[in-house]
Scaffold this active site. Structure first.
Site, mmCIF file in Angstrom:
data_model
loop_
_atom_site.group_PDB
_atom_site.id
_atom_site.type_symbol
_atom_site.label_atom_id
_atom_site.label_comp_id
_atom_site.label_asym_id
_atom_site.label_seq_id
_atom_site.Cartn_x
_atom_site.Cartn_y
_atom_site.Cartn_z
ATOM 1 N N ASP A 10 1.788 49.711 44.499
ATOM 2 C CA ASP A 10 2.065 50.476 45.778
ATOM 3 C C ASP A 10 3.590 50.102 46.170
ATOM 4 O OD1 ASP A 10 1.862 51.901 48.276
ATOM 5 O OD2 ASP A 10 1.446 50.221 49.462
ATOM 6 N N SER A 11 4.140 50.893 47.229
ATOM 7 C CA SER A 11 5.632 50.582 47.481
ATOM 8 C C SER A 11 5.580 49.387 48.201
ATOM 9 C CB SER A 11 5.947 51.786 48.293
ATOM 10 O OG SER A 11 5.085 51.918 49.666
ATOM 11 N N CYS A 73 -0.744 54.571 45.996
ATOM 12 C CA CYS A 73 0.440 54.727 47.011
ATOM 13 C C CYS A 73 0.059 56.329 47.026
ATOM 14 C CB CYS A 73 1.814 54.413 46.623
ATOM 15 S SG CYS A 73 3.330 55.073 47.434
ATOM 16 N N GLU A 151 4.820 46.745 57.028
ATOM 17 C CA GLU A 151 5.349 45.714 55.922
ATOM 18 C C GLU A 151 6.189 44.595 56.515
ATOM 19 O OE1 GLU A 151 6.097 45.721 52.420
ATOM 20 O OE2 GLU A 151 4.690 47.198 52.570
ATOM 21 N N CYS A 183 -2.023 57.786 53.417
ATOM 22 C CA CYS A 183 -1.181 56.707 53.334
ATOM 23 C C CYS A 183 -1.855 55.455 52.952
ATOM 24 C CB CYS A 183 -0.235 56.561 54.125
ATOM 25 S SG CYS A 183 1.177 55.399 53.786
ATOM 26 N N HIS A 185 -1.007 52.337 53.424
ATOM 27 C CA HIS A 185 -0.749 51.473 54.248
ATOM 28 C C HIS A 185 -1.660 51.470 55.663
ATOM 29 C CE1 HIS A 185 2.805 50.576 52.007
ATOM 30 N NE2 HIS A 185 2.973 49.662 52.818
HETATM 31 N N1 DGL Z 1 1.404 52.999 50.804
HETATM 32 C C1 DGL Z 1 2.213 54.212 50.337
HETATM 33 C C2 DGL Z 1 1.669 55.432 50.498
HETATM 34 O O1 DGL Z 1 0.332 55.700 50.750
HETATM 35 C C3 DGL Z 1 3.320 54.035 51.468
HETATM 36 C C4 DGL Z 1 4.471 55.031 51.201
HETATM 37 C C5 DGL Z 1 5.725 54.520 51.874
HETATM 38 O O2 DGL Z 1 6.357 53.613 50.967
HETATM 39 O O3 DGL Z 1 6.292 55.432 52.365
HETATM 40 O O4 DGL Z 1 2.140 56.884 50.727
#
Ligand code: DGL
Length: 262
Positions: A10-11, A73, A151, A183, A185
């Site tokens: 993931d990011s 992600c 984050e 998302c 997160h």
């Molecule tokens: N968890 C990522 C998602 O599902 C976050 C995206 C991001 O880093 O902006 O989109």
């Protein structure tokens, strides 16, 4: 090969919400989780950049022997999985906002989706809405700033509550009865979101569906781990490991976040 790990990236730390469902459905699987927190958020970046980061994450996981990769992600899934499937041989599982079940469940025929800009403007989301949300009004909202606060571990901060109110109140005025978290997160914010939207709005995320899909593909490819050695789970971050550690500690399984330079 079947005892090789499943790779999840993931990011940042959001994909931990997907990891949780995968581990719960497939407890015998070895797992390597990679949080590219240094480059989070992906949401406002160009598709080229998102593909570049996704390639880098994929190469790391393949180098570490992964048999399958879950792109945990939405932003990378909607923007980069097509490219990854064309360039690498192992199977990729992508996450997708739960628009279909939301549209099916909605009695008010009004559905809200909270996601990053990168996900909302993607072709895949457009196609999914066209296919599954006919006759349903979908209110899209960019969750600007939410990923960055998560984050930083600021899920309960006043800034967070202010942003959530700003994004969700207009949806309530539109009489939504389903809220799609587009998302990975955002499931960390479910307690805060519930306080704002109340009991009448059903909150949907894609964790369980992704875990089921991972199992289907592992079975199809004869990659299910049938060896009974001790399961290994590794969690790497190239950013702030303290926040990753904080969320891992909530599972009470003595999991360790490790720092990598990458
Ligand atoms: N968890 C990522 C998602 O599902 C976050 C995206 C991001 O880093 O902006 O989109």
């Amino acid at each position: 090969m079947s005892n090789a790990p499943i790779g999840i990236f993931d990011s940042g730390i959001g994909g931990i919400t997907i990891y949780k469902e995968i581990h719960s459905l497939l407890p015998m699987e070895n797992i390597i989780y990679l949080a590219d927190s240094k480059n989070a958020p992906y949401g406002g970046k160009s598709q080229e950049k998102i593909i570049e980061y996704s390639v880098k994450n994929t190469e790391f996981l393949i180098k570490n022997g992964c048999k399958l990769i879950v792109v945990a992600c939405n932003t990378a899934s909607t923007n980069a999985v097509k490219y990854l499937r064309e360039h690498y041989k192992i199977p990729f599982i992508r996450v997708q906002p739960a628009i279909k079940p939301a549209a099916l469940n909605s009695t008010t025929k009004n559905v809200g989706i909270l996601a990053t800009n990168g996900t909302l403007k993607s072709e895949l989301l457009y196609e999914t809405s066209q296919k599954f949300a006919q006759g349903v009004h979908v209110t899209e909202q960019v969750g600007e700033g939410l990923v960055s606060l998560i984050e930083l571990g600021k899920t309960n901060s006043s800034e967070m509550i202010k942003l959530l109110n700003k994004y969700l109140q207009p949806m309530l005025l539109k009489n939504i009865d389903q809220l799609v978290l587009g998302c990975t997160h955002y499931p960390f914010l479910i307690p805060q979101i519930k306080k704002i939207v109340g009991k009448k709005v059903n909150i949907l995320d894609s964790g369980e569906a992704i875990a089921r899909q991972t199992k289907v593909i592992l079975e199809q490819e004869h990659l299910i781990n049938n060896s009974y050695t001790k399961v290994s789970r590794k969690f790497y971050s190239n950013g702030n490991t303290a926040v990753l550690q904080y969320f891992l500690d909530t599972f009470k399984e003595n999991l360790k976040a490790e720092k990598i330079n990458f």
